[in-house]
Design an enzyme around this catalytic site. Structure first.
Site, PDB file in Angstrom:
ATOM      1  N   PRO A   1       0.813  -1.213   0.000  1.00 24.66           N
ATOM      2  CA  PRO A   1       0.000   0.000   0.000  1.00 24.66           C
ATOM      3  C   PRO A   1       0.856   1.277   0.000  1.00 24.66           C
ATOM      4  O   PRO A   1       2.031   1.249   0.329  1.00 24.66           O
ATOM      5  CB  PRO A   1      -0.784  -0.092   1.309  1.00 24.66           C
ATOM      6  CG  PRO A   1      -0.600  -1.460   1.833  1.00 24.66           C
ATOM      7  CD  PRO A   1       0.668  -1.965   1.248  1.00 24.66           C
TER       8      PRO A   1
ATOM      9  N   LYS B   1       0.827  -7.016   4.435  1.00 25.32           N
ATOM     10  CA  LYS B   1       1.782  -6.739   3.351  1.00 25.32           C
ATOM     11  C   LYS B   1       3.182  -6.573   3.946  1.00 25.32           C
ATOM     12  O   LYS B   1       3.342  -5.944   4.984  1.00 25.32           O
ATOM     13  CB  LYS B   1       1.418  -5.441   2.637  1.00 25.32           C
ATOM     14  CG  LYS B   1       0.090  -5.455   1.920  1.00 25.32           C
ATOM     15  CD  LYS B   1       0.244  -5.952   0.526  1.00 25.32           C
ATOM     16  CE  LYS B   1      -1.048  -5.736  -0.249  1.00 25.32           C
ATOM     17  NZ  LYS B   1      -0.850  -5.844  -1.653  1.00 25.32           N
TER      18      LYS B   1
ATOM     19  N   ILE C   1      -3.636  -2.773  -3.345  1.00 25.83           N
ATOM     20  CA  ILE C   1      -4.183  -3.814  -4.209  1.00 25.83           C
ATOM     21  C   ILE C   1      -4.597  -4.971  -3.304  1.00 25.83           C
ATOM     22  O   ILE C   1      -3.754  -5.674  -2.759  1.00 25.83           O
ATOM     23  CB  ILE C   1      -3.133  -4.309  -5.225  1.00 25.83           C
ATOM     24  CG1 ILE C   1      -2.650  -3.172  -6.116  1.00 25.83           C
ATOM     25  CG2 ILE C   1      -3.714  -5.447  -6.077  1.00 25.83           C
ATOM     26  CD1 ILE C   1      -1.464  -3.548  -6.995  1.00 25.83           C
TER      27      ILE C   1
ATOM     28  N   ASN D   1      -9.108   8.159   3.643  1.00 27.20           N
ATOM     29  CA  ASN D   1      -9.857   7.481   2.586  1.00 27.20           C
ATOM     30  C   ASN D   1      -9.075   6.252   2.164  1.00 27.20           C
ATOM     31  O   ASN D   1      -7.857   6.325   1.970  1.00 27.20           O
ATOM     32  CB  ASN D   1     -10.062   8.418   1.387  1.00 27.20           C
ATOM     33  CG  ASN D   1     -10.860   9.649   1.774  1.00 27.20           C
ATOM     34  OD1 ASN D   1     -11.987   9.542   2.209  1.00 27.20           O
ATOM     35  ND2 ASN D   1     -10.241  10.807   1.640  1.00 27.20           N
TER      36      ASN D   1
END
Length: 173
Positions: free
Chosen positions: A60, A91, A123, A155
């Site tokens: 990310p 991740k 993702i 967000n």
């Protein structure tokens, strides 16, 4: 006998697909001409491209903006954000990118009191559970600087592989 528009479009698409398949085959077979620059850019293995999106590198990515001065603690806050994202998403930290802009002109609810805005892109690692964990962790990190959790939006964006670029291409290929 008349042919309908959808039938004509299907015929056209099949024709284009056949032409592209032929062209790609020509580019990838051994020849005396130099390889296409597009093919030279490929650094993903087929295994990597078919991996589950949550294990792909390059995400990310957190972009965080605040109107407070983080001073000498800015890098510590960034590293702690990275660790929090790693723990919440699973991740590897080697794939996580964090950018923090402090002392920015930001208002929240019409007030210039301490506040922050963030965007986290990933993702396949965006979920209600991990999003809440990340917001909570970042709130804890900014609270000592006067940013209340009620004055911070983050967000969360779940990105398609084709919409994330890295190493001269996207994760879709």
């Amino acid at each position: 006998k008349s042919t309908s528009l959808p039938s004509l479009l299907l015929i056209l698409l099949l024709s284009i697909q056949k032409s592209l398949s032929f062209y790609i085959k020509q580019l990838t077979t051994t020849s005396t001409r130099p390889a296409s620059p597009l093919l030279k850019m490929s650094t993903f293995s087929p295994c990597e491209l078919n991996a589950h999106p949550s294990t792909l590198p390059g995400d990310p990515s957190l972009l965080l903006i605040t109107n407070v001065d983080l001073g000498e603690k800015k890098m510590d806050v960034m590293k702690a954000c990275s660790k929090a994202i790693e723990e919440a998403t699973g991740k590897p930290e080697a794939y996580i990118a964090v950018s923090v802009t402090d002392k920015a002109d930001v208002i929240f609810g019409g007030s210039a009191d301490p506040c922050a805005l963030g965007n986290l892109y990933s993702i396949g690692a965006i979920s209600m559970k991990s999003n809440g964990v990340i917001h909570n962790a970042i709130s804890d990190l900014l609270e000592p600087f006067g940013v209340d959790a009620s004055r911070m939006y983050i967000n969360f964006f779940d990105m398609d592989r084709a919409d994330v670029g890295w190493n001269r291409k996207t994760f879709a290929g």
